[in-house]
Design a protein around this motif. Structure first.
Motif, PDB file in Angstrom:
ATOM      1  N   ASP A 104      34.277  88.522  46.274  1.00 52.06           N
ATOM      2  CA  ASP A 104      35.602  88.009  45.913  1.00 52.06           C
ATOM      3  C   ASP A 104      36.685  89.010  46.326  1.00 52.06           C
ATOM      4  O   ASP A 104      37.723  88.629  46.864  1.00 52.06           O
ATOM      5  CB  ASP A 104      35.676  87.748  44.396  1.00 52.06           C
ATOM      6  N   ASP A 161      30.281  84.244  46.753  1.00 47.68           N
ATOM      7  CA  ASP A 161      31.680  84.122  46.340  1.00 47.68           C
ATOM      8  C   ASP A 161      31.778  83.272  45.079  1.00 47.68           C
ATOM      9  O   ASP A 161      31.267  82.156  45.038  1.00 47.68           O
ATOM     10  CB  ASP A 161      32.487  83.472  47.483  1.00 47.68           C
ATOM     11  N   GLY A 163      34.753  82.569  43.829  1.00 47.72           N
ATOM     12  CA  GLY A 163      36.050  81.888  43.915  1.00 47.72           C
ATOM     13  C   GLY A 163      37.047  82.408  42.897  1.00 47.72           C
ATOM     14  O   GLY A 163      37.974  81.702  42.506  1.00 47.72           O
ATOM     15  N   ASN A 182      33.974  77.797  39.009  1.00 42.31           N
ATOM     16  CA  ASN A 182      34.040  77.008  40.240  1.00 42.31           C
ATOM     17  C   ASN A 182      32.664  76.430  40.559  1.00 42.31           C
ATOM     18  O   ASN A 182      31.669  77.145  40.487  1.00 42.31           O
ATOM     19  CB  ASN A 182      34.487  77.891  41.407  1.00 42.31           C
ATOM     20  N   SER A 185      30.193  78.338  42.594  1.00 40.04           N
ATOM     21  CA  SER A 185      29.615  79.584  42.097  1.00 40.04           C
ATOM     22  C   SER A 185      28.201  79.384  41.557  1.00 40.04           C
ATOM     23  O   SER A 185      27.559  80.339  41.126  1.00 40.04           O
ATOM     24  CB  SER A 185      30.508  80.194  41.016  1.00 40.04           C
TER      25      SER A 185
END
Ligand SMILES: C[S@@+](CC[C@H](N)C(=O)[O-])C[C@H]1O[C@@H](n2cnc3c(N)ncnc32)[C@H](O)[C@@H]1O
Length: 473
Positions: A104, A161, A163, A182, A185
């Motif tokens: 991230d 990631d 997010g 998210n 994820s």
């Protein structure tokens, strides 16, 4: 002319497969995927190979096997085995990068990436240590070191990631609701789970194996944690780990072909108000997909109390209509005890049988057999693992095979993802993935006849979708 060396044969096969993959991309006007590219794979597939095309999956599978053979043939054997012996170090390093939100932070920093000194300040850790961890991961193709000690994301690292925004990162997120808010994820939840509880458990695999013939063999997990997996998740203070485990199941489902659950069973036949019980359904990896595709089907997700509470929250957020209409219901139920819902159209069990030793599987399957009506079908989703040599299958009598890999019995050589989950299941629960022969015989003993199997691929990397009917109904 001297016979070609195996090395040359491997190299020629690799080039043949590369031709197939390049042709696939050029025929669709798509660039050949580049490891340095940090874009996640687009939903429309325009930055990836067409993994639905049989010629492409055959080429990818052959490359995986041949690449391993070439690599292991040229390696110094001691170095090669040493690398295998140190796999846990890569796993532990991945966990550090994931828990520290390195992906991230690198996404927010942009394409120029970040020097490890700046990254370490943001992560609150010692820069020299973080540098070594990222060097190791970059050496394995996870992250890219674009200049000395400057790291950027690449095609592999972006799967971690979460997010998260800079503001969320500034708040030092710890709770599951922020960390995994998210949908994308879910994959990161899977990786953070795998590098935590299962990693600690597998360290004790050998010690547990030594006791594996005792009347009640311990799990490697119990040696590491002094309790069993599902009990552990109910301990005070482990709420975030439980929720991460639940979401990890969705992460695992996302790794599989998107439409396998839908194509793997004739849901159309019960589309007008049929009844489905998703036994040990977790937070809805199967049920949410079915509810979306067939809104009139009535589905009950059964699981442990803590999990169904989580499932209700997640399903209400993703498909509120189905929950409000009572099409998606939730029920706490222990699948080792008599099944309260009798004679549904379908019992679903995804990633359940692989969790348990044969004796426990027989109990679970027999409880379902007892509750089944003559027309009830069992939709079982689990890996069928191949051997690492070629086989002539004599295990498939009476079974109809459907799907892109219909009836293939290919060796799993080089396909480590077929086998990792099996040893993982032994470690955490004394479960295992099973061969076709073992699976058919286990279900038969419990009163279920497997008669149809939908295969997305044949090397055992993806789960097979199996359909069974009650014997003697
Ligand atoms: C590997 S997960 C699979 C979840 C879900 N079927 C999926 O594929 O996403 C195993 C599930 O079994 C549930 N489970 C474990 N023991 C159980 C029990 N005794 N009764 C009911 N569910 C149980 C766990 O809570 C977990 O959700």
């Amino acid at each position: 002319m001297p016979a070609k060396s195996k090395l040359r044969l491997y190299a020629e096969e690799i080039l043949r497969c590369v031709d197939v993959l390049e042709n696939d991309c050029s025929s669709r006007g798509v660039a050949v995927p580049d490891l340095d590219d940090p874009s996640p794979i687009h939903p429309n597939n325009d930055n990836d190979f067409d993994r639905n095309a049989k010629s492409v999956t055959d080429a990818l599978n052959s490359l995986t096997t041949t690449g391993m053979l070439l690599n292991q043939s040229i390696s110094n054997p001691v170095q090669s085995v040493r690398i295998a012996a140190c796999g846990y170090i890569v796993s532990a390093s991945l966990r550090c990068a994931a828990e520290l939100h390195v992906v991230d932070l690198l996404r927010i920093a942009g394409p120029q990436g970040l020097h490890v000194d700046d990254l370490a300040v943001k992560c609150g850790v010692e820069p020299g240590h973080l540098a070594q961890i990222l060097h190791l991961l970059s050496s394995q193709g996870i992250f890219r070191e674009s200049a000395p000690d400057v790291f950027t994301n690449n095609r592999l690292s972006v799967v971690f990631d979460k997010g998260l925004t800079q503001k969320e990162l500034d708040g030092k997120p710890k709770g599951h609701d922020v960390l995994y808010k998210n949908p994308e994820s879910a994959a990161c939840a899977l990786f953070c789970h795998l590098t935590d509880e299962p990693a600690k458990s597998t360290s004790y695999l050998y010690e547990a194996l030594l006791e594996s013939k005792s009347p009640s063999p311990p799990t490697a997990f119990s040696k590491a944690f002094n309790t069993e997996l599902f009990e552990y998740y109910e301990l005070p203070g482990q709420e975030n780990r439980l929720r991460r485990f639940n979401l990890a199941q969705e992460g695992a489902a996302r790794v599989e072909p998107e439409d396998a659950i839908i194509k793997g069973f004739d849901w159309e036949s019960i589309a007008n108000g049929g009844h489905v019980v998703d036994v040990g359904g977790g937070v809805g990896a199967v049920s949410l997909r079915v509810a979306e595709a067939y809104p009139e089907i009535n589905i009950v997700i059964q699981d442990r109390q803590g999990v169904v509470d989580d499932a209700l929250k997640r399903c209400s957020a993703i498909n509120p209509t189905a929950v409000q209409r009572g099409k998606l219901k939730f029920e706490a139920h222990d699948f080792f005890t008599p099944q309260p819902i009798k004679n549904p159209d379908v019992f679903v069990i995804k990633s359940i049988v692989h969790d348990w030793p044969d004796s426990s599987c027989l109990t679970i399957l027999r409880q379902l057999r007892e509750a089944a009506g003559p027309k009830t079908r069992l939709f079982a989703v689990d890996k069928i693992i191949p051997y690492t040599c070629d086989t002539e299958s004599s295990e498939t009598d009476g079974i109809t095979f459907l799907g892109p890999a219909t009836g293939e019995t290919k060796s799993g050589l080089g396909h480590v993802l077929s086998y990792l989950p099996s040893v993982l299941m032994i470690s955490v629960l004394n479960g295992q993935e099973r061969s076709l022969k073992h699976t058919v015989s286990l279900y038969r003993k419990a009163g279920w006849e497997i008669y149809k199997i939908y295969q997305s691929e044949s090397q055992g990397q993806f789960a097979s979708q199996m359909e069974a009917r009650p014997i003697g109904a």
